[in-house]
Design a protein around this motif. Structure first.
Motif, short mmCIF file in Angstrom:
data_model
loop_
_atom_site.label_atom_id
_atom_site.label_comp_id
_atom_site.label_asym_id
_atom_site.label_seq_id
_atom_site.Cartn_x
_atom_site.Cartn_y
_atom_site.Cartn_z
N LEU A 184 18.91 71.87 -66.08
CA LEU A 184 18.08 73.04 -65.84
C LEU A 184 16.89 73.09 -66.78
O LEU A 184 15.79 73.43 -66.36
CB LEU A 184 18.92 74.32 -65.99
CG LEU A 184 19.77 74.75 -64.79
CD1 LEU A 184 20.82 73.72 -64.44
CD2 LEU A 184 20.43 76.10 -65.07
N GLY A 185 17.11 72.81 -68.06
CA GLY A 185 16.02 72.90 -69.01
C GLY A 185 16.38 72.35 -70.36
O GLY A 185 17.53 71.99 -70.63
N TYR A 186 15.38 72.25 -71.23
CA TYR A 186 15.61 71.90 -72.63
C TYR A 186 14.44 72.41 -73.46
O TYR A 186 13.33 72.58 -72.97
CB TYR A 186 15.80 70.39 -72.83
CG TYR A 186 14.61 69.51 -72.56
CD1 TYR A 186 13.76 69.09 -73.59
CD2 TYR A 186 14.31 69.05 -71.28
CE1 TYR A 186 12.68 68.26 -73.35
CE2 TYR A 186 13.24 68.22 -71.02
CZ TYR A 186 12.42 67.83 -72.07
OH TYR A 186 11.35 67.01 -71.83
N CYS A 201 11.42 73.36 -68.06
CA CYS A 201 12.35 73.97 -67.11
C CYS A 201 12.07 73.43 -65.71
O CYS A 201 10.91 73.34 -65.29
CB CYS A 201 12.19 75.49 -67.12
SG CYS A 201 13.33 76.40 -66.05
N SER A 202 13.12 73.07 -65.00
CA SER A 202 12.95 72.65 -63.61
C SER A 202 12.50 73.84 -62.77
O SER A 202 12.95 74.98 -63.00
CB SER A 202 14.25 72.07 -63.07
OG SER A 202 14.55 70.83 -63.68
N THR A 223 15.39 82.32 -70.56
CA THR A 223 15.86 83.18 -71.65
C THR A 223 16.69 82.35 -72.63
O THR A 223 16.52 82.46 -73.85
CB THR A 223 16.71 84.34 -71.10
OG1 THR A 223 15.90 85.12 -70.21
CG2 THR A 223 17.23 85.23 -72.21
N HIS A 224 17.58 81.52 -72.10
CA HIS A 224 18.43 80.64 -72.91
C HIS A 224 17.59 79.65 -73.71
O HIS A 224 17.75 79.49 -74.93
CB HIS A 224 19.39 79.92 -71.96
CG HIS A 224 20.30 78.93 -72.61
ND1 HIS A 224 21.65 79.18 -72.82
CD2 HIS A 224 20.09 77.66 -73.08
CE1 HIS A 224 22.22 78.12 -73.39
NE2 HIS A 224 21.29 77.19 -73.54
N GLU A 225 16.66 78.97 -73.02
CA GLU A 225 15.88 77.92 -73.67
C GLU A 225 14.91 78.50 -74.71
O GLU A 225 14.69 77.89 -75.77
CB GLU A 225 15.12 77.08 -72.64
CG GLU A 225 16.00 76.35 -71.65
CD GLU A 225 16.99 75.39 -72.29
OE1 GLU A 225 16.82 75.05 -73.48
OE2 GLU A 225 17.96 75.00 -71.60
N VAL A 226 14.32 79.64 -74.42
CA VAL A 226 13.44 80.27 -75.41
C VAL A 226 14.27 80.70 -76.62
O VAL A 226 13.79 80.68 -77.75
CB VAL A 226 12.66 81.44 -74.80
CG1 VAL A 226 11.89 82.21 -75.87
CG2 VAL A 226 11.69 80.92 -73.73
N TYR A 277 23.41 85.26 -73.68
CA TYR A 277 22.44 84.37 -73.05
C TYR A 277 22.56 82.92 -73.52
O TYR A 277 22.09 82.01 -72.84
CB TYR A 277 21.01 84.84 -73.35
CG TYR A 277 20.66 86.18 -72.74
CD1 TYR A 277 20.80 86.42 -71.38
CD2 TYR A 277 20.17 87.21 -73.54
CE1 TYR A 277 20.47 87.64 -70.82
CE2 TYR A 277 19.82 88.44 -73.00
CZ TYR A 277 19.98 88.65 -71.63
OH TYR A 277 19.65 89.87 -71.09
N MET A 278 23.21 82.69 -74.66
CA MET A 278 23.31 81.34 -75.19
C MET A 278 24.60 80.63 -74.78
O MET A 278 24.94 79.58 -75.32
CB MET A 278 23.17 81.35 -76.71
CG MET A 278 21.86 81.95 -77.19
SD MET A 278 20.36 81.30 -76.36
CE MET A 278 20.37 79.60 -76.90
N ASP A 279 25.33 81.19 -73.81
CA ASP A 279 26.45 80.48 -73.20
C ASP A 279 25.92 79.76 -71.95
O ASP A 279 24.71 79.72 -71.71
CB ASP A 279 27.57 81.48 -72.85
CG ASP A 279 28.96 80.83 -72.84
OD1 ASP A 279 29.06 79.61 -72.60
OD2 ASP A 279 29.95 81.56 -73.06
#
Length: 312
Positions: A184-186, A201-202, A223-226, A277-279
């Motif tokens: 999904l993202g990094y 992000c894809s 939200t997770h990646e930020v 959000y970090m799960d």
């Protein structure tokens, strides 16, 4: 502080094949490639803990998992606004996402980081008192569009090399480009190379309208990646029960959670904060950052902090 940037233990993680975020994998690769990066990361961690400890008081009760053991008092930064550049890199019309899709993602970031998300009430009563308004907001400064025949970019920062970040010291750069491999993202953690600073992000996991794919169509990938970009670790600390995320008010866990877990989900003899959000849960089952995570994010904007230049 010991070896706090460990290699992610995919073999022991529940559902490790479904590793939707590759931020830790990218970090571990960068640490191997750049011998000086570890010292920079260590210095950030030291400064973060020192700042939080100086502004905080000892936690009374609670089942924190280490990481400073403080409940910080309010800082004097006010609301921190982050200017955002979006680079849309597309090989077909679907990937050339609309301005409306981009705007929807900025809306989600603002809602989630300011605790104005409509699903905030979904946070369990056990953790609702810890849910935080991080006092961080986002504003779109510009969008760049690039047509490129590359069908998938992977996680080696090739898309950033092709389209370098614009003023990364003062702007969050986001590349919306197909990563491939179900990723999904990094994101890049603070103090990495300025040439690769930002988030990828894809397109089908970016925003809430247009070319989006359930169950990650709620904008929570960003939200997770930020969160990573602002120095947050995964909620389970990328290891087993003894490895933590350096946040005192998030319970220990031994691996990510997926889907929409039932409450309570118990690991490491405590209830998981699965709605954090970090799960790795589905977008509709994420609803909070904790007060400890807020403190950790805001520490990097303090004088001398790793992202303090964004306030200038």
């Amino acid at each position: 502080m010991g070896d706090f940037y460990l290699t992610t233990d995919d073999n022991q993680a529940r559902g490790g094949a479904n590793d939707k975020c590759h931020s830790m994998k990218v970090l571990n690769r960068q640490l191997k490639e750049n011998p000086g990066l570890y010292k920079k990361m260590y210095d950030i961690e030291y400064a973060t803990r020192k700042l939080i400890a100086a502004k905080g008081k000892p936690v009374k009760g609670g089942g924190g998992n280490g990481g400073g053991g403080t409940t910080p008092e309010p800082d004097n930064l006010g609301v921190v606004n982050i200017a955002v550049y979006v680079h849309v890199v597309y090989s077909n019309s679907q990937q050339n996402i609309s301005n409306a899709q981009i705007a929807s993602q900025i809306t989600v970031l603002n809602a989630d980081f300011r605790k104005q998300n409509s699903d905030a009430g979904n946070t369990s009563s056990e953790f609702s008192g810890l849910a935080a308004d991080s006092e961080i907001s986002f504003s779109l400064a510009g969008t760049f569009r690039h047509s490129n025949s590359t069908s998938s970019w992977g996680t080696n920062n090739a898309v950033k090399s092709a389209y370098p970040p614009v003023t990364p010291a003062t702007h969050l750069n986001i590349w919306v480009a197909n990563i491939g491999g179900g990723i999904l993202g990094y994101a890049q953690f603070p103090r990495g190379s300025s040439a690769t600073d930002g988030v990828v992000c894809s397109p089908q996991y970016f925003g809430t309208t247009g070319y989006v794919s359930a169950p990650f169509n709620g904008g929570r990938t960003m939200t997770h990646e930020v969160g990573h970009y602002l120095n947050l670790r995964h909620i389970w600390g990328d290891g087993r029960c003894r490895q933590d995320d350096f946040v005192a008010d998030t319970p220990s866990s031994d691996a990510p959670n997926y889907g929409c877990p039932s409450y309570p989900t118990v690991n490491c003899k405590s209830n998981d904060m699965t709605m954090n959000y970090m799960d790795y849960t589905d977008d509709t089952c994420m609803s909070m950052f904790s007060e400890g995570q807020k403190s950790r994010m805001r520490a990097i904007f303090a004088v001398g902090g790793s992202r303090a230049s964004m306030l200038n």
